[in-house]
Design a protein around this motif. Sequence first.
Motif, PDB file in Angstrom:
ATOM      1  N   PRO A 140       0.809  -1.224   0.000  1.00 43.53           N
ATOM      2  CA  PRO A 140       0.000   0.000   0.000  1.00 43.53           C
ATOM      3  C   PRO A 140       0.839   1.271   0.000  1.00 43.53           C
ATOM      4  O   PRO A 140       0.313   2.354  -0.213  1.00 43.53           O
ATOM      5  N   VAL A 141       2.149   1.135   0.248  1.00 42.23           N
ATOM      6  CA  VAL A 141       3.043   2.295   0.203  1.00 42.23           C
ATOM      7  C   VAL A 141       4.114   2.039  -0.847  1.00 42.23           C
ATOM      8  O   VAL A 141       4.442   0.884  -1.159  1.00 42.23           O
ATOM      9  N   PRO A 142       4.691   3.099  -1.421  1.00 42.23           N
ATOM     10  CA  PRO A 142       5.772   2.908  -2.395  1.00 42.23           C
ATOM     11  C   PRO A 142       6.957   2.195  -1.766  1.00 42.23           C
ATOM     12  O   PRO A 142       7.206   2.295  -0.555  1.00 42.23           O
ATOM     13  N   ILE A 143       7.717   1.492  -2.588  1.00 47.66           N
ATOM     14  CA  ILE A 143       8.863   0.750  -2.084  1.00 47.66           C
ATOM     15  C   ILE A 143      10.168   1.224  -2.719  1.00 47.66           C
ATOM     16  O   ILE A 143      10.183   1.781  -3.820  1.00 47.66           O
ATOM     17  N   GLU A 168       9.258  -0.287 -15.109  1.00 48.17           N
ATOM     18  CA  GLU A 168       8.078  -1.135 -15.266  1.00 48.17           C
ATOM     19  C   GLU A 168       7.055  -0.981 -14.153  1.00 48.17           C
ATOM     20  O   GLU A 168       5.898  -1.363 -14.340  1.00 48.17           O
ATOM     21  N   ASP A 169       7.444  -0.438 -13.008  1.00 50.86           N
ATOM     22  CA  ASP A 169       6.493  -0.353 -11.893  1.00 50.86           C
ATOM     23  C   ASP A 169       6.529   1.019 -11.263  1.00 50.86           C
ATOM     24  O   ASP A 169       7.555   1.461 -10.742  1.00 50.86           O
ATOM     25  N   THR A 170       5.404   1.699 -11.285  1.00 49.60           N
ATOM     26  CA  THR A 170       5.327   3.074 -10.793  1.00 49.60           C
ATOM     27  C   THR A 170       5.341   3.172  -9.273  1.00 49.60           C
ATOM     28  O   THR A 170       5.453   4.265  -8.724  1.00 49.60           O
ATOM     29  N   ASN A 171       5.219   2.022  -8.572  1.00 52.20           N
ATOM     30  CA  ASN A 171       5.233   2.046  -7.117  1.00 52.20           C
ATOM     31  C   ASN A 171       6.626   1.760  -6.548  1.00 52.20           C
ATOM     32  O   ASN A 171       6.800   1.652  -5.340  1.00 52.20           O
ATOM     33  N   TYR A 201       8.283   8.013 -17.455  1.00 53.52           N
ATOM     34  CA  TYR A 201       7.981   6.976 -16.470  1.00 53.52           C
ATOM     35  C   TYR A 201       7.672   7.616 -15.113  1.00 53.52           C
ATOM     36  O   TYR A 201       8.466   7.516 -14.177  1.00 53.52           O
ATOM     37  N   PRO A 202       6.544   8.277 -14.988  1.00 55.85           N
ATOM     38  CA  PRO A 202       6.210   8.912 -13.708  1.00 55.85           C
ATOM     39  C   PRO A 202       5.907   7.867 -12.646  1.00 55.85           C
ATOM     40  O   PRO A 202       5.442   6.763 -12.953  1.00 55.85           O
ATOM     41  N   ARG A 203       6.169   8.227 -11.404  1.00 57.28           N
ATOM     42  CA  ARG A 203       5.806   7.351 -10.296  1.00 57.28           C
ATOM     43  C   ARG A 203       4.306   7.439 -10.048  1.00 57.28           C
ATOM     44  O   ARG A 203       3.615   8.292 -10.586  1.00 57.28           O
ATOM     45  N   THR A 205       2.839   8.502  -7.437  1.00 57.11           N
ATOM     46  CA  THR A 205       2.675   9.887  -6.996  1.00 57.11           C
ATOM     47  C   THR A 205       3.419  10.748  -7.998  1.00 57.11           C
ATOM     48  O   THR A 205       4.653  10.687  -8.102  1.00 57.11           O
ATOM     49  N   ALA A 206       2.721  11.546  -8.757  1.00 58.62           N
ATOM     50  CA  ALA A 206       3.282  12.203  -9.937  1.00 58.62           C
ATOM     51  C   ALA A 206       4.498  13.063  -9.629  1.00 58.62           C
ATOM     52  O   ALA A 206       5.414  13.196 -10.449  1.00 58.62           O
ATOM     53  N   THR A 207       4.552  13.674  -8.436  1.00 58.01           N
ATOM     54  CA  THR A 207       5.665  14.562  -8.108  1.00 58.01           C
ATOM     55  C   THR A 207       6.882  13.816  -7.569  1.00 58.01           C
ATOM     56  O   THR A 207       7.915  14.440  -7.313  1.00 58.01           O
ATOM     57  N   GLN A 208       6.791  12.515  -7.400  1.00 56.46           N
ATOM     58  CA  GLN A 208       7.888  11.727  -6.842  1.00 56.46           C
ATOM     59  C   GLN A 208       8.844  11.279  -7.943  1.00 56.46           C
ATOM     60  O   GLN A 208       8.438  10.637  -8.908  1.00 56.46           O
ATOM     61  N   GLU A 209      10.122  11.599  -7.804  1.00 57.98           N
ATOM     62  CA  GLU A 209      11.116  11.100  -8.741  1.00 57.98           C
ATOM     63  C   GLU A 209      11.725   9.804  -8.212  1.00 57.98           C
ATOM     64  O   GLU A 209      11.590   9.477  -7.029  1.00 57.98           O
TER      65      GLU A 209
END
Length: 333
Positions: A140-143, A168-171, A201-203, A205-209
Amino acid sequence: MAPRLLSPGIYCPIPSFFLPETEDLDLPSFEKHVLRVAQAGVGPLLAGSNGEAIHLAHDERTTLVRTARRVLDGNGLADVPLIVGTGAGSTRETVQLCRAAADAGADYAIVITPGYFAGAIAQDREALKAFYREVAKKSPVPILLYNYPGASGGIDLDSELITELASEDTNIVGVKLTCGNVGKLTRICTTVSDQSYTSKYPRRTATQEFLVLGGYTDFVLPSIYARGHGAITGLANVAPHSIKKLYDLSVESLANPSVLPEAQRLQGIIARGDFTLANSGVSGTKAVLQRLYGYGGCPRRPLPPISSEAAEAVWHHPHIKELVALERQISGQ
């Protein structure tokens, strides 16, 4: 609710402190230390290798997360994100730990590659990718990927596999390179630190690099010039102000070369201190904290405490003495 943004910078794997007689969690010492590190501008990481995650029960991990979140929120640091180690032997348990950490207040999970059956999966790229894909999908949270061959049965994720997972994975929002491979960091950053990559390749959360973080502080300055994003380092337990200053000067030097000599000076002191303290292990770090702040204590068995003679040698080592002097100067303490 969207997670607190994970920004480039310095992050610190907080030790788990234990009471001497029972080995129960020493939460008052833990609270003091989380606050000390965060107030220095360094982000806390809980239940990592330096936090002896392998020695913690599931409920102890969540207790640490809840405690740290409460301490940060209660001291004007509600915007500081919490990264929590959720590595385990199986994909199933790793996902369970990600969910438990999220429920307790974690913003991000950092996931080490399971190494018990390294002989079967080390050369199986699809198995390695499948592990991280499933965890990222179900967490449920980014890794963040945690590449630490020394604690993963020798499994060393290469730069191509890491960039493939990032694409391949936005999370998946970053990687910690405790392999210490500067060339690998450079190759990954050549791909992921380009502005066109972030757009393509946005995450989730769009603002997260996607962050590429070293696992040591002996190459913070070079990593910034390779377009890296900082470090997650156990040395920040001892010298958070100094390492934050090094990071800030390194970034500033890109536009202002006049500060580069000072960044180089700090990098030298910190690199020598990092090597010396890292060689003393978790026990050595705790012994230095005991001398500095009056807490630290011993690791959980079976990890042995450092001998009194070895602890004295670390504390009086010229590289540690120089680092402690620098930290006191920069922190004003």
